[in-house]
Design a protein around this motif. Structure first.
Motif, PDB file in Angstrom:
ATOM      1  N   ALA A   1      76.127  24.757  15.829  1.00 40.91           N
ATOM      2  CA  ALA A   1      75.360  25.857  15.394  1.00 40.91           C
ATOM      3  C   ALA A   1      73.971  25.978  16.275  1.00 40.91           C
ATOM      4  CB  ALA A   1      74.998  25.523  13.985  1.00 40.91           C
ATOM      5  N   SER A   2      73.600  27.101  16.349  1.00 36.08           N
ATOM      6  CA  SER A   2      72.283  27.348  17.155  1.00 36.08           C
ATOM      7  C   SER A   2      71.019  26.648  16.448  1.00 36.08           C
ATOM      8  CB  SER A   2      72.124  28.808  17.407  1.00 36.08           C
ATOM      9  OG  SER A   2      71.775  29.257  16.173  1.00 36.08           O
ATOM     10  N   ALA A   3      69.891  26.356  17.246  1.00 37.42           N
ATOM     11  CA  ALA A   3      68.835  26.129  16.670  1.00 37.42           C
ATOM     12  C   ALA A   3      68.410  27.004  15.765  1.00 37.42           C
ATOM     13  CB  ALA A   3      67.648  25.873  17.815  1.00 37.42           C
ATOM     14  N   ASP A   4      68.382  28.439  15.883  1.00 40.63           N
ATOM     15  CA  ASP A   4      68.067  29.363  14.836  1.00 40.63           C
ATOM     16  C   ASP A   4      68.776  29.118  13.584  1.00 40.63           C
ATOM     17  OD1 ASP A   4      66.244  30.343  16.646  1.00 40.63           O
ATOM     18  OD2 ASP A   4      67.592  32.034  17.351  1.00 40.63           O
ATOM     19  N   THR A   5      70.086  28.840  13.622  1.00 37.38           N
ATOM     20  CA  THR A   5      70.878  28.593  12.726  1.00 37.38           C
ATOM     21  C   THR A   5      70.437  27.453  11.707  1.00 37.38           C
ATOM     22  OG1 THR A   5      72.646  29.806  13.563  1.00 37.38           O
ATOM     23  CG2 THR A   5      73.076  28.464  11.730  1.00 37.38           C
ATOM     24  N   LEU A   6      70.158  26.261  12.408  1.00 38.87           N
ATOM     25  CA  LEU A   6      69.671  25.190  11.870  1.00 38.87           C
ATOM     26  C   LEU A   6      68.453  25.440  11.286  1.00 38.87           C
ATOM     27  CD1 LEU A   6      69.677  21.722  11.944  1.00 38.87           C
ATOM     28  CD2 LEU A   6      68.589  21.882  13.916  1.00 38.87           C
ATOM     29  N   PHE A   7      67.370  26.006  11.661  1.00 42.27           N
ATOM     30  CA  PHE A   7      66.012  26.437  11.094  1.00 42.27           C
ATOM     31  C   PHE A   7      66.625  27.276   9.747  1.00 42.27           C
ATOM     32  CE2 PHE A   7      62.057  28.437  10.347  1.00 42.27           C
ATOM     33  CZ  PHE A   7      61.208  27.313  10.386  1.00 42.27           C
ATOM     34  N   ALA A   8      67.298  28.343   9.842  1.00 43.01           N
ATOM     35  CA  ALA A   8      67.495  29.175   8.951  1.00 43.01           C
ATOM     36  C   ALA A   8      68.248  28.434   7.612  1.00 43.01           C
ATOM     37  CB  ALA A   8      68.428  30.189   9.433  1.00 43.01           C
ATOM     38  N   LEU A   9      69.242  27.663   7.987  1.00 43.28           N
ATOM     39  CA  LEU A   9      69.707  26.992   6.811  1.00 43.28           C
ATOM     40  C   LEU A   9      69.144  25.669   6.280  1.00 43.28           C
ATOM     41  CD1 LEU A   9      73.345  26.696   8.205  1.00 43.28           C
ATOM     42  CD2 LEU A   9      72.675  28.069   6.413  1.00 43.28           C
ATOM     43  N   LEU A  10      68.325  24.995   7.296  1.00 43.76           N
ATOM     44  CA  LEU A  10      67.857  23.725   6.668  1.00 43.76           C
ATOM     45  C   LEU A  10      66.493  23.549   6.792  1.00 43.76           C
ATOM     46  CD1 LEU A  10      70.547  21.387   7.709  1.00 43.76           C
ATOM     47  CD2 LEU A  10      70.401  22.302   5.734  1.00 43.76           C
ATOM     48  N   GLY A  11      65.627  24.892   7.586  1.00 38.45           N
ATOM     49  CA  GLY A  11      64.194  24.612   7.629  1.00 38.45           C
ATOM     50  C   GLY A  11      63.630  23.270   8.774  1.00 38.45           C
ATOM     51  N   ILE A  12      64.571  23.115   9.466  1.00 42.69           N
ATOM     52  CA  ILE A  12      64.111  21.965  10.583  1.00 42.69           C
ATOM     53  C   ILE A  12      64.415  22.230  11.990  1.00 42.69           C
ATOM     54  CG2 ILE A  12      64.686  20.187   8.980  1.00 42.69           C
ATOM     55  CD1 ILE A  12      67.137  19.561  10.366  1.00 42.69           C
ATOM     56  N   ARG A  13      63.729  21.913  12.918  1.00 49.47           N
ATOM     57  CA  ARG A  13      64.066  22.210  14.352  1.00 49.47           C
ATOM     58  C   ARG A  13      65.203  21.014  14.996  1.00 49.47           C
ATOM     59  NH1 ARG A  13      61.881  26.945  14.722  1.00 49.47           N
ATOM     60  NH2 ARG A  13      59.732  26.853  13.733  1.00 49.47           N
ATOM     61  N   THR A  14      65.455  21.214  16.295  1.00 51.60           N
ATOM     62  CA  THR A  14      66.509  20.570  16.964  1.00 51.60           C
ATOM     63  C   THR A  14      65.522  19.298  16.894  1.00 51.60           C
ATOM     64  OG1 THR A  14      66.893  22.386  18.130  1.00 51.60           O
ATOM     65  CG2 THR A  14      67.666  20.510  19.096  1.00 51.60           C
ATOM     66  N   GLY A  15      66.598  18.384  16.944  1.00 48.87           N
ATOM     67  CA  GLY A  15      66.247  16.930  16.889  1.00 48.87           C
ATOM     68  C   GLY A  15      65.772  16.216  15.524  1.00 48.87           C
ATOM     69  N   ALA A  16      65.625  16.820  14.456  1.00 45.25           N
ATOM     70  CA  ALA A  16      65.577  16.331  13.296  1.00 45.25           C
ATOM     71  C   ALA A  16      66.452  16.233  12.186  1.00 45.25           C
ATOM     72  CB  ALA A  16      64.255  17.222  12.494  1.00 45.25           C
ATOM     73  N   LEU A  17      67.582  16.660  12.597  1.00 43.02           N
ATOM     74  CA  LEU A  17      68.875  16.810  11.515  1.00 43.02           C
ATOM     75  C   LEU A  17      69.198  15.592  11.249  1.00 43.02           C
ATOM     76  CD1 LEU A  17      70.896  18.729  10.081  1.00 43.02           C
ATOM     77  CD2 LEU A  17      72.172  18.237  12.304  1.00 43.02           C
ATOM     78  N   SER A  18      69.475  15.428   9.900  1.00 42.35           N
ATOM     79  CA  SER A  18      69.913  14.511   9.110  1.00 42.35           C
ATOM     80  C   SER A  18      70.393  14.835   7.771  1.00 42.35           C
ATOM     81  CB  SER A  18      69.123  13.126   8.731  1.00 42.35           C
ATOM     82  OG  SER A  18      68.099  13.428   7.792  1.00 42.35           O
ATOM     83  N   PRO A  19      71.267  14.019   7.043  1.00 37.42           N
ATOM     84  CA  PRO A  19      71.607  14.431   5.488  1.00 37.42           C
ATOM     85  C   PRO A  19      70.297  14.652   4.663  1.00 37.42           C
ATOM     86  CG  PRO A  19      73.031  12.694   6.276  1.00 37.42           C
ATOM     87  CD  PRO A  19      71.761  12.643   7.338  1.00 37.42           C
ATOM     88  N   LEU A  20      69.036  13.912   4.915  1.00 41.52           N
ATOM     89  CA  LEU A  20      67.982  14.291   4.139  1.00 41.52           C
ATOM     90  C   LEU A  20      67.672  15.695   4.281  1.00 41.52           C
ATOM     91  CD1 LEU A  20      65.824  11.124   5.195  1.00 41.52           C
ATOM     92  CD2 LEU A  20      67.238  11.583   3.316  1.00 41.52           C
ATOM     93  N   ALA A  21      67.792  16.613   5.224  1.00 46.29           N
ATOM     94  CA  ALA A  21      67.591  18.020   5.270  1.00 46.29           C
ATOM     95  C   ALA A  21      68.283  18.917   4.290  1.00 46.29           C
ATOM     96  CB  ALA A  21      68.015  18.519   6.927  1.00 46.29           C
ATOM     97  N   LEU A  22      69.367  18.253   3.715  1.00 46.32           N
ATOM     98  CA  LEU A  22      69.989  19.123   2.861  1.00 46.32           C
ATOM     99  C   LEU A  22      69.295  19.358   1.690  1.00 46.32           C
ATOM    100  CD1 LEU A  22      73.759  17.102   3.227  1.00 46.32           C
ATOM    101  CD2 LEU A  22      72.803  19.583   3.911  1.00 46.32           C
ATOM    102  N   VAL A  23      68.190  18.663   1.386  1.00 39.67           N
ATOM    103  CA  VAL A  23      67.442  18.990   0.328  1.00 39.67           C
ATOM    104  C   VAL A  23      66.871  20.176   0.291  1.00 39.67           C
ATOM    105  CG1 VAL A  23      64.957  18.274   1.386  1.00 39.67           C
ATOM    106  CG2 VAL A  23      65.147  18.063  -0.886  1.00 39.67           C
TER     107      VAL A  23
END
Length: 161
Positions: A78-100
Motif C-alpha cells: 500500500a502507498s504512504a497515502d493509503t497508509l495515512f488515509a486508513l490508519l492516520g500514520i506516516r511511513t515508518g510508524a506502522l504497527s498493530p497499535l495503529a489499528l486503533v
C-alpha cells in the motif's frame, strides 16, 4: 496511544529513541525495553482488501505465499497515502497499535505464526520515535479492546535467488 494503554490498564513499557523509517535503522537502535522486533507491512489486493502483516524483523516474506495463506490474489504494498488515509500514520510508524484508528475495520491483521513463541513484542506507538514493549497477553487485550482480532498463519519466507 500511551494514554489509551494506561486508561485501559494494558501493561507496557516504552522507550523514546531517534526516529527510524525501516528495519535496518531499527536494528541499529540499542533499547532497554525488551521484545521481538517486528516488521509490519501494509499490503493490498486488487479487490481493495488491506492486510497488516506482522513478522520477525529479519524475515523476507514471499508475497505470493502470503496471498495464498490469506486466501487472496496478487498482493502489493500500500502507498504512504493509503497508509495515512486508513490508519492516520506516516511511513515508518506502522504497527498493530495503529489499528486503533481503523474504525471501519478495513484492515485485516495477520501475524506470522513464527512469532507465536515470543513472549513480548516491540511496536511503534503511532510514531516512529518510540518503541512500546507489550507481552502477548497485553497485545491480545489491546486487540480485544479495539475489537480487531488477529489471525496467526504460517507465512513463507522468500526464497533466495
Amino acid at each position: 496511544m500511551l494514554k489509551l494503554l494506561e486508561k485501559r490498564e494494558i501493561p507496557f513499557s516504552c522507550e523514546e529513541h531517534d526516529p527510524v523509517l525501516n528495519m535496518s535503522e531499527s536494528g541499529m537502535l540499542t533499547l532497554s525495553v525488551v521484545g521481538a522486533r517486528c516488521k509490519n507491512l501494509l499490503l493490498q489486493d486488487k479487490k481493495g482488501h488491506y492486510f497488516l502483516i506482522v513478522t520477525s524483523a529479519t524475515k523476507s516474506l514471499d508475497l505470493a505465499g502470503i496471498a495464498e495463506a490469506i486466501g487472496s490474489k496478487r498482493l502489493s504494498f500500500a502507498s504512504a497515502d493509503t497508509l495515512f488515509a486508513l490508519l492516520g500514520i506516516r511511513t515508518g510508524a506502522l504497527s498493530p497499535l495503529a489499528l486503533v484508528n481503523d474504525e471501519a475495520k478495513s484492515v485485516q491483521l495477520v501475524f506470522d505464526d513464527e512469532l507465536g513463541r515470543e513472549g513480548c513484542f516491540l511496536f511503534h506507538p503511532l510514531e516512529n520515535n518510540a518503541s512500546v514493549s507489550l507481552s502477548r497477553s497485553a497485545l491480545d487485550t489491546f486487540l480485544r479492546n479495539i475489537d480487531h482480532p488477529a489471525s496467526w498463519l504460517p507465512l513463507a519466507a522468500r526464497k533466495s535467488d
